[in-house]
Structures are given as structure tokens and as C-alpha cells.
Motif scaffolding. Structure first.
Motif, PDB file in Angstrom:
ATOM      1  N   GLY A  11       0.837  -1.214   0.000  1.00  0.00           N
ATOM      2  CA  GLY A  11       0.000   0.000   0.000  1.00  0.00           C
ATOM      3  C   GLY A  11       0.859   1.246   0.000  1.00  0.00           C
ATOM      4  N   ARG A  64      -1.000 -10.075  -8.732  1.00  0.00           N
ATOM      5  CA  ARG A  64      -0.850 -10.849  -7.505  1.00  0.00           C
ATOM      6  C   ARG A  64      -0.842  -9.919  -6.307  1.00  0.00           C
ATOM      7  NH1 ARG A  64       4.318 -12.458  -7.184  1.00  0.00           N
ATOM      8  NH2 ARG A  64       4.189 -13.428  -9.216  1.00  0.00           N
ATOM      9  N   GLY A  65      -0.308  -8.710  -6.497  1.00  0.00           N
ATOM     10  CA  GLY A  65      -0.307  -7.732  -5.411  1.00  0.00           C
ATOM     11  C   GLY A  65       0.928  -7.774  -4.547  1.00  0.00           C
ATOM     12  N   TRP A  66       1.848  -8.692  -4.793  1.00  0.00           N
ATOM     13  CA  TRP A  66       3.123  -8.706  -4.067  1.00  0.00           C
ATOM     14  C   TRP A  66       4.151  -9.415  -4.940  1.00  0.00           C
ATOM     15  CZ3 TRP A  66       4.894 -13.667  -3.260  1.00  0.00           C
ATOM     16  CH2 TRP A  66       3.934 -14.678  -3.293  1.00  0.00           C
ATOM     17  N   ASN A 195      -0.748  -0.065   6.639  1.00  0.00           N
ATOM     18  CA  ASN A 195      -1.428  -0.543   7.842  1.00  0.00           C
ATOM     19  C   ASN A 195      -0.770   0.106   9.069  1.00  0.00           C
ATOM     20  OD1 ASN A 195      -2.022  -2.193  10.176  1.00  0.00           O
ATOM     21  ND2 ASN A 195      -2.723  -3.792   8.774  1.00  0.00           N
ATOM     22  N   LYS A 230     -13.705  -0.240   4.805  1.00  0.00           N
ATOM     23  CA  LYS A 230     -13.087  -1.546   4.493  1.00  0.00           C
ATOM     24  C   LYS A 230     -11.630  -1.355   4.073  1.00  0.00           C
ATOM     25  CE  LYS A 230     -16.794  -4.489   4.242  1.00  0.00           C
ATOM     26  NZ  LYS A 230     -17.098  -4.368   5.670  1.00  0.00           N
ATOM     27  N   VAL A 232      -8.625  -1.850   1.657  1.00  0.00           N
ATOM     28  CA  VAL A 232      -8.506  -2.158   0.231  1.00  0.00           C
ATOM     29  C   VAL A 232      -7.956  -3.575   0.104  1.00  0.00           C
ATOM     30  CG1 VAL A 232      -7.412  -1.498  -1.944  1.00  0.00           C
ATOM     31  CG2 VAL A 232      -8.139   0.267  -0.325  1.00  0.00           C
ATOM     32  N   LYS A 233      -7.080  -3.925   1.022  1.00  0.00           N
ATOM     33  CA  LYS A 233      -6.484  -5.266   1.046  1.00  0.00           C
ATOM     34  C   LYS A 233      -5.993  -5.529   2.467  1.00  0.00           C
ATOM     35  CE  LYS A 233      -3.405  -8.056  -1.797  1.00  0.00           C
ATOM     36  NZ  LYS A 233      -2.042  -8.256  -1.313  1.00  0.00           N
ATOM     37  N   GLY A 234      -6.072  -6.768   2.904  1.00  0.00           N
ATOM     38  CA  GLY A 234      -5.473  -7.121   4.190  1.00  0.00           C
ATOM     39  C   GLY A 234      -6.389  -6.881   5.379  1.00  0.00           C
TER      40      GLY A 234
END
Ligand code: GDP
Ligand code: CA
Length: 308
Positions: A11, A64-66, A195, A230, A232-234
Motif C-alpha cells: 500500500g 498478484r499484489g506482491w 497498515n 473496508k 482495500v487489502k489485508g
């Protein structure tokens, strides 16, 4: 205009791409989280620093995001087939970086000294500093027990609710060389939409870094990692609900009490009442593409400019 930005991994890295779309790289110092670092198969892995490196170099796998794009998994599959650790996903290309880092660390280099040539080799032009060269590790306290961060996040799929976190090695950890200087010299301080609990708080657990932000003479602007209540991810929304008591912009601002002058948050979370001394900036914060990243970075930098 000098910018210092605290950042976690994916992020944070998305946001930093936006910052680099609107500011010259030589003006940017990134202070990265190292409390996620983990030793796997004898190699020192710094997932958050690497997410930043890969994203800024245009090497990240966006879908995949990572990790890296065009990745293959032969080494890990081989290790697993031979009874080695295969729970932490390391691709073949990614492993190349961990080999270089681990060799340099074994030869006595600090993480700061290891990271700078990686930034140069990738031609990034900005400065990427680990928060500390000392061992600092996040531990996650859950009803099922206390786990090292990657055990909770990867091996257990962050299924356990989180009651608290602690950052082993803090507060003895010293800031890496250049970190306090960069914060003190900055015209704009930014906290990426990372985060708070597992990416930004461990940076702030290095006490002199927190103190440098507390005594700031320039505006510090954070960007919310939450959209419409929410993540966005995690797991950030679940963590905020359980540990902060809610997922509103006020709860996010509360994670940075005394450290920020403005919070950039999404239209979907407006209107919101913020703690005294924290200005709200409402905009679209989903970084779907280059244009969205650039606009979000501009909003954060402009917010700082308006407060200066
Ligand atoms: P990690 O270390 O790889 O987990 O990454 P960070 O801690 O830096 O970032 C994770 C956070 O980024 C998550 O809480 C997401 O909700 C947030 N995030 C990811 N993409 C976006 C986005 O496009 N906009 C916003 N506002 N937050 C995002
Ligand atoms: Ca991380």
C-alpha cells in the motif's frame, strides 16, 4: 521541497509511486518498515523494503499484489520437495535479491548499507532507508497465542483476531543513519496509506523517530488505508475494529495521535469528525492507475502546503 515518507510495503509503495510522479526523486526519502523482516532458508528477507523497491522500479506483480512480475517458483518448489521451508513464497527472481542482501549482511554490512546499492542498481534516484539497522520484529498477540508477524500473516493467513502487538527490539532500536536527519530536514512529512499497526507503528516504535515527528516544525499528513470502512487489502479493518473500536477516519487519525496535522481519506468515509488539530482532506483514494496515484500524492502534498 524535501519530502520524508514513512511506508510499509504494498500500500505504501503504491502511494510512493504517486509521490515520484509529482516530485523529483532526489527530494524523496522513504523510511521503510523492517519489523516484517524474516529469515527464510537462511536468507534475510525484507518484504516491505522489497515491495517498495519492486514497485518503484516497475518490477512488481500488480495482479498478484506482491512480489515480482514474470516470476517463477523453481527454487522454492525444489526446496519444498527436499523437505525445506516453502511456506513463505519466494520466487526465483526475488531470491536473487535476497541472496545479494544476505551475503552483504553476512560480510558485516548494515541493512542501510545493503539497501542503498539496491536502490542505485534499480536506478530509483530517491533514498530508501530502513527505520533501523537493529533487530526489530513485530509480534502479534491473538486469542490463539502470540506469533511472530509472518507466522500470523502468512503461515496462519491472518485468520486470528488481533488483541495487541508488540515490537521486539524496541525501544533499544536506534534509527538507521539518515532517518532523523531526513525527518528534520523535510518540508513535508507523509505517512503512506499503510497498515498503521503492522507497518507504521513499528517504525514509530523506534523512539527517536517518534520523537522527531512529535517535534516537527512542518506539517505531517497521513493517508488512510481504509475506503468505505473496508481495507482495500489485508486485515486493517478488522484490526481497527477490534483494537481502536471503529474504522472511521477518526479511528485512523487516532493511530497517529500527536503526530499528524491532516488526514487524507476517501469520499466514501465522508463526512467525518476528526480529532482536534487534524484537518480532513476528502478525495478519491483508490490507487487504480498512474493518474489516481498521482492525484492522491498531490492531495497529500498540497494538504501539507496549505498547512505550512
Ligand atoms: P504491506 O506492508 O505490504 O501489507 O503494505 P502496507 O502496510 O504498506 O499497505 C497495506 C494497506 O494499504 C492496506 O491496509 C490497504 O487497505 C492499503 N491500500 C492498498 N491499496 C490502497 C489504495 O489504493 N488506496 C488506499 N487508500 N489504501 C490502499
Ligand atoms: Ca508489511
Amino acid at each position: 521541497m524535501k519530502i520524508a515518507c514513512l511506508s510499509g510495503g504494498v500500500g505504501g509503495a503504491r502511494f510512493l509511486r504517486g509521490v515520484l510522479a509529482v516530485a523529483p526523486p532526489e527530494d524523496l526519502t522513504i523510511v521503510g518498515n523492517v519489523a516484517d523482516d524474516v529469515e527464510v532458508l537462511g536468507l534475510h528477507v525484507s518484504p516491505d523494503l522489497d515491495s517498495v523497491l519492486y514497485a518503484l522500479a516497475g518490477l512488481a506483480d500488480e495482479e498478484r499484489g506482491w512480489g515480482r512480475a514474470d516470476e517463477t517458483w523453481n527454487a522454492l518448489e525444489t526446496a519444498g520437495a527436499l523437505g525445506g521451508d516453502a511456506w513463505f513464497r519466494l520466487g526465483d527472481r526475488d531470491l536473487g535479491l535476497h541472496l545479494v542482501r544476505t551475503q552483504a549482511l553476512r560480510e558485516g554490512a548494515t541493512l542501510t548499507e545493503v539497501t542503498a546499492p539496491l536502490v542505485d542498481a534499480l536506478g530509483l534516484g530517491c533514498t530508501l532507508l530502513p527505520s533501523t539497522d537493529d533487530p526489530l520484529r513485530t509480534f502479534v498477540e491473538t486469542p490463539a497465542g502470540t506469533f511472530p508477524f509472518q507466522t500470523w500473516f502468512v503461515a496462519r493467513g491472518h485468520r486470528d483476531e488481533v488483541d495487541a502487538l508488540h515490537y521486539a527490539g524496541s525501544p533499544e532500536a536506534a534509527p538507521a543513519p539518515g532517518v532523523i536527519e531526513a525527518i528534520d530536514a523535510a518540508d513535508v512529512l507523509l505517512i503512506a496509506p499503510s497498515n498503521p499497526y503492522v507497518s507504521i507503528h513499528p517504525i514509530l516504535a523506534v523512539e527517536p523517530i517518534r520523537a522527531a515527528l512529535e517535534r516537527r516544525r512542518v506539517p505531517c499528513v497521513a493517508v488512510s488505508p481504509v475506503i468505505g470502512g473496508k481495507a482495500v487489502k489485508g486485515p486493517v479493518d478488522r484490526m481497527l475494529t477490534r483494537m481502536a473500536g471503529g474504522v472511521t477516519p477518526a479511528h485512523i487519525a487516532g493511530c497517529y495521535a500527536g503526530l499528524i496535522d491532516a488526514l487524507v481519506f476517501d469520499e466514501a468515509d465522508a463526512p467525518a469528525e476528526l480529532p482536534e488539530g487534524v484537518r480532513g482532506v476528502v478525495t478519491q483514494t483508490l490507487m487504480v492507475d498512474e493518474d489516481a496515484r498521482r492525484k492522491l500524492a498531490s492531495a497529500a502534498i498540497d494538504a501539507a502546503g496549505a498547512l505550512a
